[in-house]
Scaffold this motif. Structure first.
Motif, mmCIF file in Angstrom:
data_model
loop_
_atom_site.group_PDB
_atom_site.id
_atom_site.type_symbol
_atom_site.label_atom_id
_atom_site.label_comp_id
_atom_site.label_asym_id
_atom_site.label_seq_id
_atom_site.Cartn_x
_atom_site.Cartn_y
_atom_site.Cartn_z
ATOM 1 N N MET A 1 0.844 -1.172 0.000
ATOM 2 C CA MET A 1 0.000 0.000 0.000
ATOM 3 C C MET A 1 0.892 1.239 0.000
ATOM 4 S SD MET A 1 -2.831 1.318 2.770
ATOM 5 C CE MET A 1 -3.913 -0.028 2.471
ATOM 6 N N ASN A 2 0.580 2.169 -0.896
ATOM 7 C CA ASN A 2 1.365 3.402 -0.917
ATOM 8 C C ASN A 2 0.659 4.491 -0.105
ATOM 9 O OD1 ASN A 2 -0.641 4.452 -2.535
ATOM 10 N ND2 ASN A 2 0.542 4.329 -4.415
ATOM 11 N N LEU A 3 1.310 5.624 0.010
ATOM 12 C CA LEU A 3 0.843 6.714 0.854
ATOM 13 C C LEU A 3 -0.501 7.282 0.387
ATOM 14 C CD1 LEU A 3 1.645 8.404 3.289
ATOM 15 C CD2 LEU A 3 2.844 9.928 1.745
ATOM 16 N N ASP A 4 -0.691 7.379 -0.910
ATOM 17 C CA ASP A 4 -1.944 7.923 -1.434
ATOM 18 C C ASP A 4 -3.135 7.073 -0.998
ATOM 19 O OD1 ASP A 4 -0.272 9.690 -2.676
ATOM 20 O OD2 ASP A 4 -0.420 8.739 -4.639
ATOM 21 N N ARG A 5 -3.004 5.782 -1.154
ATOM 22 C CA ARG A 5 -4.095 4.877 -0.767
ATOM 23 C C ARG A 5 -4.306 4.861 0.742
ATOM 24 N NH1 ARG A 5 -5.743 0.788 -4.721
ATOM 25 N NH2 ARG A 5 -4.679 1.282 -6.660
ATOM 26 N N ARG B 1 4.224 8.607 6.498
ATOM 27 C CA ARG B 1 5.552 8.449 5.890
ATOM 28 C C ARG B 1 6.578 8.062 6.952
ATOM 29 N NH1 ARG B 1 6.223 13.286 3.600
ATOM 30 N NH2 ARG B 1 4.949 12.696 1.831
ATOM 31 N N ILE C 1 5.454 3.989 5.364
ATOM 32 C CA ILE C 1 4.664 3.740 4.158
ATOM 33 C C ILE C 1 5.307 4.485 2.998
ATOM 34 C CG2 ILE C 1 2.413 4.090 3.072
ATOM 35 C CD1 ILE C 1 1.144 3.635 5.766
ATOM 36 N N SER C 2 5.477 3.798 1.886
ATOM 37 C CA SER C 2 6.173 4.391 0.741
ATOM 38 C C SER C 2 5.294 5.442 0.060
ATOM 39 C CB SER C 2 6.539 3.300 -0.272
ATOM 40 O OG SER C 2 5.363 2.671 -0.750
ATOM 41 N N SER C 3 5.945 6.432 -0.528
ATOM 42 C CA SER C 3 5.247 7.545 -1.173
ATOM 43 C C SER C 3 4.535 7.089 -2.427
ATOM 44 C CB SER C 3 6.225 8.650 -1.535
ATOM 45 O OG SER C 3 6.721 9.268 -0.385
ATOM 46 N N GLY C 4 3.419 7.752 -2.694
ATOM 47 C CA GLY C 4 2.699 7.572 -3.949
ATOM 48 C C GLY C 4 3.009 8.758 -4.840
ATOM 49 N N CYS C 5 2.140 9.025 -5.799
ATOM 50 C CA CYS C 5 2.414 10.135 -6.697
ATOM 51 C C CYS C 5 1.821 11.459 -6.215
ATOM 52 C CB CYS C 5 1.907 9.811 -8.108
ATOM 53 S SG CYS C 5 0.156 9.442 -8.171
ATOM 54 N N ARG D 1 4.545 13.707 -2.170
ATOM 55 C CA ARG D 1 5.989 13.412 -2.266
ATOM 56 C C ARG D 1 6.748 14.255 -1.306
ATOM 57 N NH1 ARG D 1 7.614 10.510 -7.155
ATOM 58 N NH2 ARG D 1 5.671 9.943 -8.094
#
Length: 67
Positions: free
Chosen positions: A1-5, A56, A60-64, A67
């Motif tokens: 799961m990325n940061l946006d989600r 972050r 949790i890894s960044s999404g688009c 950032r």
């Protein structure tokens, strides 16, 4: 799961929880939903989201979007 989600999941969960608590416990819980909505609007205009900073730091890894 990325940061946006993760941000969308957190915001959606808080709005649903706030709605349920408003119906069951007290009408004052609607303020939580209002706070979440205002924070989403603020982050869309400024690009700064406090929840994104915390998630972050949690790894949790960044999404688009954030950032």
């Amino acid at each position: 799961m990325n940061l946006d989600r993760a941000i969308l999941l957190l915001a959606g969960t808080l709005v649903v929880l706030s709605s349920l608590l408003t119906l069951v416990v007290s009408p004052w819980w609607v303020l939580l939903a209002a706070f979440v909505g205002l924070n989403l609007a603020q982050s869309s205009l400024t690009g700064f989201c406090p929840a994104a900073v915390l998630l972050r730091r949690a790894g949790i890894s960044s999404g688009c979007a954030f950032r």
